[in-house]
Design a protein around this motif. Sequence first.
Motif, mmCIF file in Angstrom:
data_model
loop_
_atom_site.group_PDB
_atom_site.id
_atom_site.type_symbol
_atom_site.label_atom_id
_atom_site.label_comp_id
_atom_site.label_asym_id
_atom_site.label_seq_id
_atom_site.Cartn_x
_atom_site.Cartn_y
_atom_site.Cartn_z
ATOM 1 N N ALA A 50 0.830 -1.209 0.000
ATOM 2 C CA ALA A 50 0.000 0.000 0.000
ATOM 3 C C ALA A 50 0.863 1.256 0.000
ATOM 4 C CB ALA A 50 -0.929 -0.008 1.213
ATOM 5 N N ALA A 51 1.959 1.241 0.763
ATOM 6 C CA ALA A 51 2.849 2.405 0.818
ATOM 7 C C ALA A 51 3.473 2.691 -0.544
ATOM 8 C CB ALA A 51 3.939 2.168 1.865
ATOM 9 N N VAL A 52 3.881 1.639 -1.245
ATOM 10 C CA VAL A 52 4.484 1.815 -2.569
ATOM 11 C C VAL A 52 3.471 2.388 -3.555
ATOM 12 C CG1 VAL A 52 5.476 0.594 -4.546
ATOM 13 C CG2 VAL A 52 6.213 0.019 -2.220
ATOM 14 N N LEU A 53 2.239 1.882 -3.508
ATOM 15 C CA LEU A 53 1.223 2.300 -4.462
ATOM 16 C C LEU A 53 0.724 3.724 -4.211
ATOM 17 C CD1 LEU A 53 -0.902 -0.977 -4.751
ATOM 18 C CD2 LEU A 53 0.731 -0.070 -6.401
ATOM 19 N N ILE A 54 0.658 4.129 -2.955
ATOM 20 C CA ILE A 54 0.089 5.438 -2.644
ATOM 21 C C ILE A 54 1.147 6.532 -2.557
ATOM 22 C CG2 ILE A 54 0.199 5.497 -0.114
ATOM 23 C CD1 ILE A 54 -2.787 6.329 -0.169
ATOM 24 N N ALA A 55 2.420 6.163 -2.533
ATOM 25 C CA ALA A 55 3.507 7.141 -2.362
ATOM 26 C C ALA A 55 3.457 8.305 -3.345
ATOM 27 C CB ALA A 55 4.856 6.431 -2.443
ATOM 28 N N PRO A 56 3.217 8.073 -4.656
ATOM 29 C CA PRO A 56 3.210 9.218 -5.584
ATOM 30 C C PRO A 56 2.127 10.249 -5.286
ATOM 31 C CG PRO A 56 3.415 7.135 -6.776
ATOM 32 C CD PRO A 56 3.052 6.795 -5.358
ATOM 33 N N ARG A 57 1.049 9.843 -4.616
ATOM 34 C CA ARG A 57 -0.061 10.755 -4.351
ATOM 35 C C ARG A 57 -0.276 10.979 -2.856
ATOM 36 N NH1 ARG A 57 -4.129 8.101 -5.158
ATOM 37 N NH2 ARG A 57 -3.182 6.089 -5.606
ATOM 38 N N TRP A 58 0.739 10.704 -2.059
ATOM 39 C CA TRP A 58 0.580 10.714 -0.614
ATOM 40 C C TRP A 58 0.097 12.059 -0.073
ATOM 41 C CZ3 TRP A 58 -0.542 8.544 3.634
ATOM 42 C CH2 TRP A 58 -0.202 9.114 4.869
#
Length: 305
Positions: A50-58
């Motif tokens: 989840a952290a990898v997937l949401i990182a660009p839009r955190w």
Amino acid sequence: MTDRRTLWGIGCGVIAGALWGLVFLTPELAAGFTPLQLSAGRYVAYGVIAAVLIAPRWKQVCRQVDAKGWFALIRLSLLGNILYYICLAQAVQSGGVAMTTLIIGLLPVSVAVLGRHDNGSVPLQRLALPLALGIAGIVCTVWGNVGGTSGSLFSVVCAFGALIAWTLYAVDNSRWLSRLDTVSSQDWSLLTGLVTGALALSLAVPAFLLSPGTHSGAQWGGFAGLMAGVALLCSVIGNAFWNRAARLLPLTLMGQMILFETLFALLYGFLWEGRWPNLMEVTAIALLCASVLTCAVAHRRHGSA
């Protein structure tokens, strides 16, 4: 438009159920590991993905959730992920897949009852037939898969613990998704994964250091791969489809969608055991499918009334 939303919602619910059914096999595939290790391993992996997937839009997503939303995510993560899976894994390992599946199969009934006052829900009297069919299907499942034997009291308590935890999660999660119009279903799922991963880290020390077991390097590698696979398929992708369905369907119909998790769990169990379902099991599957279909018809008629 309403019919189209309902069809899309049911489709998303079916996909979520197909993916979630895999979690009932996981404790059997990793029988040498404790329920605490299974829960910690699965949800640490979920948090990392989840952290990898949401990182660009955190930064953008983080601004869309207030303090109440974060507290809700903590509550939902504890109920619907960590507590639920610890109870489920313990029930499967001590009482078997069939017993656990049939008890958690009561979720459509419990969710429909708890969510009967929510907006768009159907009165309980309109759900009498689908609920009766669902209960009859569960009775057939008990008769066909358990027969004259019963699990230990502890395993039954654990299975009902999982049932209660997921009922509360399903209702609370659907209500939060109906309030949030700035956060997508996918982002809400990923935020849930982040919070769950952080909570699971607190389980990792007692789970793996206090009860390390005697596992080979290959067994640990298989465990890591299995946890990563379950986290991706069941937690990330499955939760995303479920959250999408929750935005398209009323809560009482969402409760019926949980039946697909039961159906797929039984299917995977048959494949794992290498056999065809017997007559009683086929009857149970037919009754559970009829329960979902009649519930969908009840919602369609209610929406057009």
